[in-house]
Design a protein around this motif. Structure first.
Motif, mmCIF file in Angstrom:
data_model
loop_
_atom_site.group_PDB
_atom_site.id
_atom_site.type_symbol
_atom_site.label_atom_id
_atom_site.label_comp_id
_atom_site.label_asym_id
_atom_site.label_seq_id
_atom_site.Cartn_x
_atom_site.Cartn_y
_atom_site.Cartn_z
ATOM 1 N N SER A 168 17.829 5.286 40.231
ATOM 2 C CA SER A 168 18.509 3.881 39.898
ATOM 3 C C SER A 168 19.109 3.490 41.531
ATOM 4 C CB SER A 168 19.679 4.324 39.069
ATOM 5 O OG SER A 168 20.648 5.232 39.917
ATOM 6 N N SER A 169 19.173 4.282 42.495
ATOM 7 C CA SER A 169 19.885 3.852 43.666
ATOM 8 C C SER A 169 18.782 3.294 44.741
ATOM 9 C CB SER A 169 20.392 5.104 44.437
ATOM 10 O OG SER A 169 19.720 6.129 44.945
ATOM 11 N N GLY A 170 17.479 3.552 44.548
ATOM 12 C CA GLY A 170 16.534 3.416 45.649
ATOM 13 C C GLY A 170 16.584 4.195 46.709
ATOM 14 N N ARG A 171 17.388 5.188 46.780
ATOM 15 C CA ARG A 171 17.625 5.897 48.169
ATOM 16 C C ARG A 171 16.738 7.000 48.023
ATOM 17 N NH1 ARG A 171 23.726 7.368 47.994
ATOM 18 N NH2 ARG A 171 23.224 7.262 46.002
ATOM 19 N N THR A 172 16.341 7.891 48.909
ATOM 20 C CA THR A 172 15.411 8.762 49.083
ATOM 21 C C THR A 172 16.070 10.253 48.509
ATOM 22 O OG1 THR A 172 16.307 9.761 51.235
ATOM 23 C CG2 THR A 172 14.521 8.186 51.209
ATOM 24 N N VAL A 173 15.305 11.189 48.162
ATOM 25 C CA VAL A 173 15.522 12.348 47.623
ATOM 26 C C VAL A 173 16.615 12.947 48.551
ATOM 27 C CG1 VAL A 173 14.933 14.561 46.766
ATOM 28 C CG2 VAL A 173 13.762 12.689 46.047
ATOM 29 N N THR A 174 16.328 13.052 49.951
ATOM 30 C CA THR A 174 17.048 13.656 50.884
ATOM 31 C C THR A 174 18.424 13.064 50.672
ATOM 32 O OG1 THR A 174 14.870 14.201 52.046
ATOM 33 C CG2 THR A 174 17.128 14.276 53.348
ATOM 34 N N ALA A 175 18.546 11.851 50.819
ATOM 35 C CA ALA A 175 19.866 11.073 51.167
ATOM 36 C C ALA A 175 20.613 11.376 49.685
ATOM 37 C CB ALA A 175 19.721 9.630 51.088
ATOM 38 N N VAL A 176 20.073 11.336 48.666
ATOM 39 C CA VAL A 176 21.148 11.924 47.599
ATOM 40 C C VAL A 176 21.426 13.033 47.488
ATOM 41 C CG1 VAL A 176 20.751 11.891 45.100
ATOM 42 C CG2 VAL A 176 19.975 9.928 45.924
ATOM 43 N N ALA A 177 20.471 14.159 48.051
ATOM 44 C CA ALA A 177 20.985 15.536 47.868
ATOM 45 C C ALA A 177 21.893 15.869 48.995
ATOM 46 C CB ALA A 177 19.386 16.432 48.193
ATOM 47 N N ARG A 178 21.661 15.163 50.075
ATOM 48 C CA ARG A 178 22.826 15.471 51.201
ATOM 49 C C ARG A 178 24.165 14.878 50.498
ATOM 50 N NH1 ARG A 178 20.494 12.575 55.433
ATOM 51 N NH2 ARG A 178 19.096 14.293 55.778
ATOM 52 N N GLU A 179 24.122 13.618 49.751
ATOM 53 C CA GLU A 179 25.481 13.131 49.299
ATOM 54 C C GLU A 179 25.844 14.077 48.280
ATOM 55 O OE1 GLU A 179 26.466 9.643 46.394
ATOM 56 O OE2 GLU A 179 25.181 9.255 47.868
ATOM 57 N N LEU A 180 25.144 14.842 47.634
ATOM 58 C CA LEU A 180 25.660 15.713 46.696
ATOM 59 C C LEU A 180 26.014 17.122 47.164
ATOM 60 C CD1 LEU A 180 23.264 14.674 43.572
ATOM 61 C CD2 LEU A 180 25.549 13.950 43.872
ATOM 62 N N GLY A 181 25.362 17.322 48.436
ATOM 63 C CA GLY A 181 25.599 18.738 48.855
ATOM 64 C C GLY A 181 24.750 19.784 48.383
ATOM 65 N N ILE A 182 23.728 19.352 48.099
ATOM 66 C CA ILE A 182 22.720 20.296 47.638
ATOM 67 C C ILE A 182 21.375 20.369 48.552
ATOM 68 C CG2 ILE A 182 23.285 20.272 45.234
ATOM 69 C CD1 ILE A 182 21.151 18.418 44.489
ATOM 70 N N SER A 183 20.530 21.167 48.178
ATOM 71 C CA SER A 183 19.241 20.959 49.100
ATOM 72 C C SER A 183 18.393 19.993 48.897
ATOM 73 C CB SER A 183 18.511 22.439 49.138
ATOM 74 O OG SER A 183 17.863 22.604 48.163
ATOM 75 N N SER A 184 17.643 19.361 49.547
ATOM 76 C CA SER A 184 16.671 18.370 48.870
ATOM 77 C C SER A 184 15.577 19.075 48.222
ATOM 78 C CB SER A 184 16.037 17.666 50.250
ATOM 79 O OG SER A 184 15.346 18.250 51.112
ATOM 80 N N GLU A 185 15.147 20.320 48.648
ATOM 81 C CA GLU A 185 14.072 20.814 47.859
ATOM 82 C C GLU A 185 14.637 21.135 46.465
ATOM 83 O OE1 GLU A 185 10.915 21.383 48.552
ATOM 84 O OE2 GLU A 185 11.703 20.308 50.632
ATOM 85 N N SER A 186 15.858 21.407 46.149
ATOM 86 C CA SER A 186 16.232 21.608 44.649
ATOM 87 C C SER A 186 16.174 20.389 43.937
ATOM 88 C CB SER A 186 17.981 22.001 44.690
ATOM 89 O OG SER A 186 18.121 23.314 45.396
ATOM 90 N N LEU A 187 16.564 19.283 44.641
ATOM 91 C CA LEU A 187 16.519 18.001 43.757
ATOM 92 C C LEU A 187 14.862 17.548 43.768
ATOM 93 C CD1 LEU A 187 17.893 15.770 42.644
ATOM 94 C CD2 LEU A 187 18.233 14.584 44.828
#
Length: 60
Positions: free
Chosen positions: A23-42
């Motif tokens: 929904s945000s149009g942001r990258t997986v990496t950006a959202v993962a960083r915001e949530l404090g999880i690894s981008s690979e998990s997401l």
């Protein structure tokens, strides 16, 4: 070297995180960083959803 413990996330958390990417149009990496999880998990969650053709969001 990484942690010897694997973090487990609830299904609700995974669904919400994937929906945020969609929904945000942001990258997986950006959202993962915001949530404090690894981008690979997401990224693993989004790949599995796309492979099965499932959509994020409530079932109707």
């Amino acid at each position: 070297m990484g942690s010897k413990y694997t973090k487990r996330y609830t299904e609700e958390f995974k669904r919400d995180a994937i929906a945020l990417v969609d929904s945000s149009g942001r990258t997986v990496t950006a959202v993962a960083r915001e949530l404090g999880i690894s981008s690979e998990s997401l990224r693993g969650g989004t790949a599995g959803r796309r492979r099965t053709g499932a959509r994020a969001g409530p079932a109707s």
